[in-house]
Design a protein around this motif. Structure first.
Motif, PDB file in Angstrom:
ATOM      1  N   ILE A   1      25.909  34.378  39.212  1.00 16.35           N
ATOM      2  CA  ILE A   1      26.004  35.003  37.892  1.00 16.35           C
ATOM      3  C   ILE A   1      27.467  35.179  37.511  1.00 16.35           C
ATOM      4  O   ILE A   1      28.311  35.547  38.344  1.00 16.35           O
ATOM      5  CB  ILE A   1      25.267  36.350  37.890  1.00 16.35           C
ATOM      6  N   ASP A   2      27.768  34.928  36.260  1.00 19.76           N
ATOM      7  CA  ASP A   2      29.118  35.037  35.699  1.00 19.76           C
ATOM      8  C   ASP A   2      29.817  36.316  36.175  1.00 19.76           C
ATOM      9  O   ASP A   2      29.235  37.404  36.113  1.00 19.76           O
ATOM     10  CB  ASP A   2      28.988  35.054  34.172  1.00 19.76           C
ATOM     11  N   PRO A   3      31.056  36.212  36.653  1.00 23.08           N
ATOM     12  CA  PRO A   3      31.787  37.410  37.071  1.00 23.08           C
ATOM     13  C   PRO A   3      31.964  38.453  35.979  1.00 23.08           C
ATOM     14  O   PRO A   3      32.292  39.607  36.276  1.00 23.08           O
ATOM     15  CB  PRO A   3      33.150  36.857  37.514  1.00 23.08           C
ATOM     16  N   ALA A   4      31.768  38.067  34.721  1.00 21.77           N
ATOM     17  CA  ALA A   4      31.860  39.045  33.636  1.00 21.77           C
ATOM     18  C   ALA A   4      30.799  40.125  33.753  1.00 21.77           C
ATOM     19  O   ALA A   4      30.946  41.225  33.204  1.00 21.77           O
ATOM     20  CB  ALA A   4      31.715  38.344  32.283  1.00 21.77           C
ATOM     21  N   VAL A   5      29.716  39.836  34.461  1.00 25.06           N
ATOM     22  CA  VAL A   5      28.671  40.831  34.695  1.00 25.06           C
ATOM     23  C   VAL A   5      29.162  41.779  35.790  1.00 25.06           C
ATOM     24  O   VAL A   5      29.423  41.357  36.912  1.00 25.06           O
ATOM     25  CB  VAL A   5      27.348  40.157  35.104  1.00 25.06           C
ATOM     26  N   GLY A   6      29.271  43.057  35.455  1.00 28.92           N
ATOM     27  CA  GLY A   6      29.883  44.004  36.366  1.00 28.92           C
ATOM     28  C   GLY A   6      28.958  44.617  37.387  1.00 28.92           C
ATOM     29  O   GLY A   6      29.412  45.149  38.402  1.00 28.92           O
ATOM     30  N   ALA A   7      27.643  44.576  37.149  1.00 27.39           N
ATOM     31  CA  ALA A   7      26.673  45.133  38.089  1.00 27.39           C
ATOM     32  C   ALA A   7      25.324  44.480  37.833  1.00 27.39           C
ATOM     33  O   ALA A   7      25.025  44.054  36.705  1.00 27.39           O
ATOM     34  CB  ALA A   7      26.561  46.652  37.941  1.00 27.39           C
ATOM     35  N   ILE A   8      24.504  44.401  38.888  1.00 26.17           N
ATOM     36  CA  ILE A   8      23.197  43.756  38.794  1.00 26.17           C
ATOM     37  C   ILE A   8      22.143  44.714  39.332  1.00 26.17           C
ATOM     38  O   ILE A   8      22.220  45.151  40.481  1.00 26.17           O
ATOM     39  CB  ILE A   8      23.163  42.438  39.594  1.00 26.17           C
ATOM     40  N   VAL A   9      21.172  45.048  38.501  1.00 22.23           N
ATOM     41  CA  VAL A   9      20.058  45.920  38.878  1.00 22.23           C
ATOM     42  C   VAL A   9      18.831  45.038  39.024  1.00 22.23           C
ATOM     43  O   VAL A   9      18.503  44.270  38.117  1.00 22.23           O
ATOM     44  CB  VAL A   9      19.830  47.014  37.820  1.00 22.23           C
ATOM     45  N   THR A  10      18.125  45.135  40.150  1.00 15.57           N
ATOM     46  CA  THR A  10      17.040  44.207  40.441  1.00 15.57           C
ATOM     47  C   THR A  10      15.741  44.926  40.783  1.00 15.57           C
ATOM     48  O   THR A  10      15.687  46.151  40.853  1.00 15.57           O
ATOM     49  CB  THR A  10      17.435  43.266  41.602  1.00 15.57           C
TER      50      THR A  10
END
Length: 602
Positions: free
Chosen positions: A293-302
């Protein structure tokens, strides 16, 4: 169209005040670029994200093992099961967590509804939507279970209105729809080629724009009935998130969070397990997704896998990024604390800290949630409280970590009994998919019915889909293919071991790989080996019989006969095979002989 409105909900927004912070906080990560430590002195704003996932309509505290969380006892050092969950307690926990926060946004990663207990499922999950509004949910991705009743019903949950068949449930009370935002960035209508719901939601925190992108797993059509996803296409998770991350950046939104209904498997089931360096203690689909996922995404909730983890997984630039999941059924919530750079509008990546917290039942209940739950409990009571059977001890289904689950055996036996009559299809064997077993048969009473009594509501909680039963003709070769597909094809990485009726026995050899794990010569039906050239009548719910969960051999069956629902045959079996003086015992789990060590993940 993307949802661009900036909404600030007074229920949990604190005043947007933050002093300029002096001194260096750490290396900043602008979209795709690691900033030098001395690049500038940022003005920082603190933001709290509170995250949940896979609630599945569990308004009340989940029963049995589904209502516990594994944690380390600080006194003994042993792993203990702690009672957890219940939206009355979750609401209190979230409200307490928000106290003192400069700003707080509550998010979810899908499966908020679907496969729900009776108190929500009986009313097409309107109670859960209303409960999510009460506890302050702002935005969620869709999950696969949001499609259990199809896209039109999902839109109704968002927009409101009475159910097209069942109508409204009380005079003068119309369902208003969700006040939070459902996102479906990778779900498109085959006719219009547009997303069925907005792909992202933009809000502001302390003057900084934040975008949330929501996706479900690309494999949703494999785990939902065909009718639920008819006319829809599901895109790749990474490609979709990267596409909309670029679109958000083009709109000046540089703080981005991905809500992904796909998950992983931590090496430990302890809720606060340390994933290790680079997230090495986490496996499963979300690992590769997160790494791309693009580094521009600062956090990932799954979500999706019902596991608990708070890991740091490197992004495509090798920079650690937070990836979290809060188990399921409202037993945990994740607190993600981060800082926003007012100058660049980005999430300061090194500032992101995440931890899961248990929703303990030793706090006061939220009165507004109690009132809402009591209202629907009263409406459901005439149906919910009817006794349908009796058990002599817990019969674990969802809560069992074994390949063969006692509750699954019971369900398969009920399905064979319900579909064996010639007029109902003449079934010779039955199979139950493990993911369709949503809870345990719990001996201890949760209400006034008494220990060992199985009420209609409790049976519904175990089998909430009310899928119609089917009987199909399969050749012996196809039947053996069904068994092999448990551990190969789509199920190679995460086996889905079907629960067989009592007359089927075979050996599962975990020392081998793929389809070879099924010892073909060991398969016996009624004591006799399977003849590849012969034909057999096989019973399963309509989802499994249609090839769902990675079993295309089922779909190849012929001479289909449709019978009652899976819930109906279960209730009939409980009534016919148990009484107060002769309760059902747990099946012996002697149908699948397992060689080697292992456990399943359903």
């Amino acid at each position: 169209m993307p949802n661009l409105r900036f909404r600030q909900r007074a229920v949990h927004r604190a005043a947007f005040t933050a002093a300029a912070t002096a001194g260096l906080v750490g290396a900043l990560l602008a979209p795709g670029v690691a900033q030098a430590a001395n690049a500038h002195q940022p003005r920082l704003a603190n933001l709290q994200l509170l995250a949940i996932n896979d609630v599945h309509g569990n308004l009340e505290p989940p029963a049995g093992s589904s209502g516990t969380v594994q944690e380390i006892d600080p006194v003994t050092g042993r792993t203990v099961a702690t009672p957890a969950g219940g939206l009355e307690y979750l609401a209190t926990a979230l409200r307490q967590a928000r106290e003192g926060a400069d700003d707080s946004i509550t998010v979810a990663a899908g499966d908020i509804v679907g496969a729900s207990p009776l108190i929500s499922g009986l009313f097409h999950d309107e109670p859960t939507i209303e409960a999510m509004d009460e506890l302050g949910l702002d935005v969620t991705a869709v999950g696969n279970h949001e499609f259990d009743e199809g896209a039109a019903e999902l839109r109704r949950l968002q927009d409101g209105g009475c159910h097209p068949v069942d109508g409204c449930y009380a005079p003068g009370r119309t369902f208003k729809g969700a006040n939070f935002n459902y996102l479906a960035a990778n779900v498109t209508d085959d006719r219009t080629h547009r997303t069925i719901l907005p792909p992202y939601w933009i809000t502001k925190s302390q003057g900084v724009k934040i975008g949330f992108i929501g996706v479900t797993l690309q494999g949703t059509p494999n785990i939902v009935t065909a009718a639920g996803v008819q006319g829809l296409s599901f895109g790749n998770e990474v490609a979709t998130i990267n596409k909309y991350a670029a679109e958000l950046k083009s709109k000046g939104v540089n703080s981005i969070v991905a809500l992904v209904h796909e998950g992983g498997y931590p090496a430990s089931n302890v809720y606060n397990y340390d994933c290790g360096a680079g997230g090495s203690g986490l496996s499963g689909p979300i690992v590769d997704i997160a790494k791309n996922i693009d580094p521009a995404v600062g956090a990932i909730v799954t979500g999706h896998t019902h596991n608990a983890y708070a890991c740091m997984i490197p992004d495509p630039n090798g920079v650690p990024r937070s990836v979290t999941s809060a188990a399921s059924f409202g037993r945990l919530y994740t607190e993600i604390d981060l800082q926003l750079d007012r100058s660049t509008g980005t999430i300061v990546r090194p500032s992101v800290k995440a931890a899961n917290h248990i929703v303990r039942r030793d706090v006061p209940k939220a009165a507004d949630l109690t009132s809402l739950i009591d209202y629907y409990r009263t409406l459901a009571a005439p149906i919910a409280n009817r006794p349908v059977g009796y058990i002599g001890a817990d019969i674990n289904g969802r809560g069992s970590s074994d390949f063969e689950k006692p509750g699954g055996d019971l369900i398969a036996d009920a399905q064979l009994a319900g579909m064996s009559a010639p007029s109902l299809g003449g079934a010779q064997v039955a199979f139950m998919n493990p993911g369709g077993i949503r809870s345990d048969f719990v001996y201890k009473a949760t209400g006034a019915e008494g220990d060992g009594v199985v009420t209609y509501a409790e049976a519904y909680t175990v089998q909430p889909f009310t899928n119609m039963m089917q009987v199909k003709t399969l050749t012996g070769a196809q039947l053996l293919d069904v068994l092999r597909q448990q551990v190969s094809g789509l199920n190679l990485a995460a086996p889905k071991i079907l629960q067989p009726s009592a007359n089927l026995h075979y050996t599962l050899d975990l020392t081998k790989s793929g389809a070879d794990r099924i010892v073909t010569d060991s398969v016996r039906l009624g004591g006799a080996p399977i003849d590849p050239a012969a034909t057999y009548r096989v019973a399963a719910n309509e989802f499994l019989a249609g090839g769902g969960d990675g079993f295309p051999a089922f779909a190849a069956g012929t001479n289909k006969l449709v019978g009652p629902s899976d819930l109906d045959v279960l209730v009939a079996y409980l009534g016919a095979h148990s009484s107060p003086s002769s309760p059902l015992a747990a099946p012996a789990r002697d149908r699948i002989t397992v060689l080697g060590a292992g456990s399943d993940q359903d």
